[in-house]
Design a protein around this motif. Structure first.
Motif, short mmCIF file in Angstrom:
data_model
loop_
_atom_site.label_atom_id
_atom_site.label_comp_id
_atom_site.label_asym_id
_atom_site.label_seq_id
_atom_site.Cartn_x
_atom_site.Cartn_y
_atom_site.Cartn_z
N CYS A 54 1.01 -1.17 0.02
CA CYS A 54 0.03 0.19 0.27
C CYS A 54 1.05 1.15 -0.33
CB CYS A 54 -0.96 -0.08 1.00
SG CYS A 54 -2.11 -1.63 1.10
N MET A 55 1.84 0.93 0.85
CA MET A 55 2.87 2.61 0.86
C MET A 55 2.98 2.39 -0.75
SD MET A 55 4.88 2.08 4.43
CE MET A 55 5.41 3.36 4.41
N GLU A 58 0.80 4.04 -2.39
CA GLU A 58 0.95 5.54 -2.76
C GLU A 58 1.37 6.71 -3.70
OE1 GLU A 58 -0.98 7.15 1.54
OE2 GLU A 58 0.94 6.55 1.59
N HIS A 59 2.90 5.95 -3.04
CA HIS A 59 3.38 7.07 -3.86
C HIS A 59 3.70 6.39 -5.19
CE1 HIS A 59 7.29 8.20 -4.88
NE2 HIS A 59 7.77 7.29 -6.21
N LYS A 62 0.51 9.29 -6.27
CA LYS A 62 1.13 10.84 -6.30
C LYS A 62 1.55 11.15 -7.55
CE LYS A 62 1.71 10.43 -2.00
NZ LYS A 62 2.15 10.95 0.09
N LYS A 144 -9.64 3.17 -9.46
CA LYS A 144 -9.16 2.21 -8.03
C LYS A 144 -9.69 0.27 -8.35
CE LYS A 144 -11.97 4.95 -4.78
NZ LYS A 144 -12.61 5.52 -3.87
N ASN A 147 -7.01 -0.87 -6.02
CA ASN A 147 -7.31 -1.13 -4.85
C ASN A 147 -8.09 -2.39 -4.63
OD1 ASN A 147 -7.46 1.80 -5.29
ND2 ASN A 147 -8.11 2.28 -4.23
N SER A 209 -9.77 3.71 0.26
CA SER A 209 -9.21 3.89 -0.63
C SER A 209 -7.75 3.69 -0.71
CB SER A 209 -8.94 6.00 -0.59
OG SER A 209 -8.33 5.80 0.15
N ILE A 210 -6.05 3.45 -1.21
CA ILE A 210 -5.12 2.79 -0.73
C ILE A 210 -4.55 3.61 0.04
CG2 ILE A 210 -2.85 2.36 -1.26
CD1 ILE A 210 -4.35 0.69 -2.57
N SER A 211 -4.74 5.17 0.46
CA SER A 211 -4.94 5.73 1.94
C SER A 211 -4.83 4.93 3.16
CB SER A 211 -4.59 6.79 2.22
OG SER A 211 -3.52 7.58 0.51
N LYS A 214 -4.23 1.53 3.93
CA LYS A 214 -2.30 1.81 4.34
C LYS A 214 -3.00 1.94 5.94
CE LYS A 214 -0.40 5.68 4.31
NZ LYS A 214 0.28 6.23 4.14
#
Length: 294
Positions: A54-55, A58-59, A62, A144, A147, A209-211, A214
């Motif tokens: 997930c981290m 998330e990157h 972005k 998504k 996800n 969401s992915i955030s 996480k």
């Protein structure tokens, strides 16, 4: 590792200091017995691997990138350099339970979200419709997709298999209650089940969401536990105290490592530090609502 023929991404070259020793598919094959014999340790490790995924996603998000092909074969594992962690784990269990670094690979189907997506072409080229989110099959939405595939990976990492394999549910209006249950083998099982269902929602707009995924994994791993979120006059104060105590204990642990012969922080400690450094009371409350009240 990006496909140079992909129309939406420029050519890139990836250099890595360490060579992956296996992919997640091989690791899952090797870890079935360990999951049965040490479910608590195994499912904690699964949470840590999913957190790294997930981290990484998330990157990528972005940068405006959607991977669209998240499967065990495309997730590589690299041995951690912390010898302290390796020695500690080796004394207790097999090599399977050593926490590796997880690297996302194979960007051949990745797209940039700002570019037009040729959905019809993507579906035609896909050889595995069991991993396609419903919105891809209906050609309506795609932001998504990653996800959804993380939700499938939760099932696969718990050795339940892709819930959409050999099933026509994904072509119809399915509900999350139609998805198979996850066995309660550890304190992490219930949280992982809830997270999987939130990621596999039929409606992309209601999909986690992915955030948020996480943040949910961080709470599942390091708390606080559900009892702290019960509505009482002192709930807010207890939460503040919990964060202060957790941060103080982690700093104490890092201080002790400075005087040790091999004072390197383990990957798990680094991930925990990242969590406690960035978490806030509103984030905790929102995550608790997702995990424990819906």
């Amino acid at each position: 590792m990006l496909n140079t023929r992909a129309p939406c991404l420029s050519q890139q070259l990836l250099l890595t200091q360490q060579v992956p020793y296996q992919n997640l598919a091989d690791w899952l094959e090797e870890s079935q017995d360990v999951h049965r014999s040490h479910p608590e340790d195994y499912e904690r490790l699964a949470c840590l691997l999913l957190l790294q995924l997930c981290m990484g996603l998330e990157h990528l998000m972005k940068q405006g990138i959607t991977h669209r092909n998240l499967r065990p074969e495309n997730l590589l594992l690299i041995q951690c350099s912390s010898s302290q962690q390796v020695k500690h784990q080796a004394k207790k269990f097999s090599k399977v339970l050593q926490l590796p670094r997880l690297v996302i690979s194979n960007f051949s189907k990745a797209t940039q979200n700002t570019a037009a997506l040729a959905i019809t072409t993507a579906i035609t080229q896909s050889t595995d419709h069991a991993r396609l989110a419903p919105e891809l099959l209906s050609k309506t939405h795609y932001r998504k997709v990653d996800n959804f595939q993380v939700g499938i990976l939760i099932y696969e990492m718990l050795h339940k298999g892709n819930p959409f394999d050999n099933s026509s549910q994904i072509n119809q209006d399915y509900s999350t209650i139609d998805l198979p249950p996850i066995s309660r083998l550890s304190v992490y099982s219930e949280g992982l089940q809830k997270l999987a269902l939130l990621l596999l929602h039929l409606d992309p707009c209601r999909r986690l969401s992915i955030s948020q995924a996480k943040a949910a994994l961080q709470v599942i791993l390091w708390g606080p536990r559900p009892e702290l979120f019960e509505e009482t006059p002192v709930t807010a104060l207890l939460m503040e105290n919990w964060m202060d105590i957790k941060r103080a204990l982690l700093m104490q642990k890092f201080a002790e490592k400075l005087v040790e012969e091999d004072g390197k922080a383990t990957l798990e400690e680094w991930l925990c530090c990242h969590y406690l450094t960035n978490v806030t009371k509103p984030i905790l409350q929102k995550t608790a609502h997702l995990l424990y009240t819906q």
